[in-house]
Scaffold this motif. Structure first.
Motif, PDB file in Angstrom:
ATOM      1  N   ILE A 174      47.418  31.756  44.183  1.00  0.00           N
ATOM      2  CA  ILE A 174      48.433  32.785  44.360  1.00  0.00           C
ATOM      3  C   ILE A 174      49.574  32.497  43.399  1.00  0.00           C
ATOM      4  O   ILE A 174      50.048  31.362  43.287  1.00  0.00           O
ATOM      5  N   ASP A 203      40.894  34.635  41.749  1.00  0.00           N
ATOM      6  CA  ASP A 203      39.888  33.589  41.888  1.00  0.00           C
ATOM      7  C   ASP A 203      39.596  33.048  40.499  1.00  0.00           C
ATOM      8  O   ASP A 203      39.490  33.821  39.537  1.00  0.00           O
ATOM      9  N   ARG A 207      41.006  29.637  44.565  1.00  0.00           N
ATOM     10  CA  ARG A 207      41.838  30.833  44.733  1.00  0.00           C
ATOM     11  C   ARG A 207      43.290  30.423  44.526  1.00  0.00           C
ATOM     12  O   ARG A 207      43.776  29.462  45.126  1.00  0.00           O
ATOM     13  N   PRO A 262      44.780  31.246  49.775  1.00  0.00           N
ATOM     14  CA  PRO A 262      44.674  30.567  48.473  1.00  0.00           C
ATOM     15  C   PRO A 262      44.613  29.059  48.661  1.00  0.00           C
ATOM     16  O   PRO A 262      44.989  28.538  49.718  1.00  0.00           O
ATOM     17  N   VAL A 275      46.989  37.349  43.710  1.00  0.00           N
ATOM     18  CA  VAL A 275      45.956  36.377  44.053  1.00  0.00           C
ATOM     19  C   VAL A 275      44.761  36.596  43.131  1.00  0.00           C
ATOM     20  O   VAL A 275      44.301  37.728  42.967  1.00  0.00           O
TER      21      VAL A 275
END
Length: 168
Positions: free
Chosen positions: A5, A20, A3, A61, A18
């Motif tokens: 950011i 993935d 993850r 994240p 954000v």
């Protein structure tokens, strides 16, 4: 999966996004804008710090990417933006995240294919790469572009590989 950011620093509006990253697959998680107002610089910076800290605590994240500050003709404005950028780098570092840095041209070239793309082109390509995303605004779109750039430049995948090696 990792993850990431992305953070687009600004003294009034700091965009965040954000995503993935699973191999070459990108998925939108969330995006928004931290807004500070008032004339007291210290309180504005504190507000950005608090809001960004809450975003990181909520979405957890594992890596961060921040856009580098460009120098413009207004020296005082550049210094103030640099202070907001300091907050944008400090908050993820406080959370123990590795922080990548990318120039505006690198972000645009990675996401759009042209280093001098305008905001409309960036938003279009962010929507194309993250289907179904609802953009919170131009600053949030830029932050998502920064996160996408980090994913494509190996920042996210090299971190994920390091985590896997550590677990083995």
């Amino acid at each position: 999966m990792i993850r990431v950011i992305g953070i687009d620093p600004g003294l009034k509006n700091t965009g965040w996004g954000v995503i993935d990253v699973a191999g070459s697959k990108l998925s939108h998680v969330a995006n928004g804008t931290c807004v500070s107002d008032g004339s007291d610089l210290a309180m504005r910076l504190l507000s950005l710090h608090s809001q960004l800290s809450a975003v990181i605590a909520r979405y957890r994240p594992q890596a961060a990417a921040v856009e580098q500050t460009f120098v413009n003709k207004d020296g005082a404005g550049t210094l103030k933006l640099g202070q907001a950028r300091g907050i944008a780098m400090l908050v993820p570092a406080q959370a123990g995240l590795p922080v990548g840095e990318y120039s505006p041209n690198t972000v645009k070239k990675t996401v759009v294919g042209a280093g001098h793309a305008d905001k409309v082109q960036v938003q279009y390509m962010v929507r194309l790469q993250l289907p179904g995303v609802e953009l919170n605004g131009p600053d949030a779109a830029d932050a998502l572009a920064i996160a996408i750039c980090h994913a494509h430049h190996g920042g996210a995948s090299s971190f994920a590989a390091a985590v896997e090696r550590a677990r083995a």
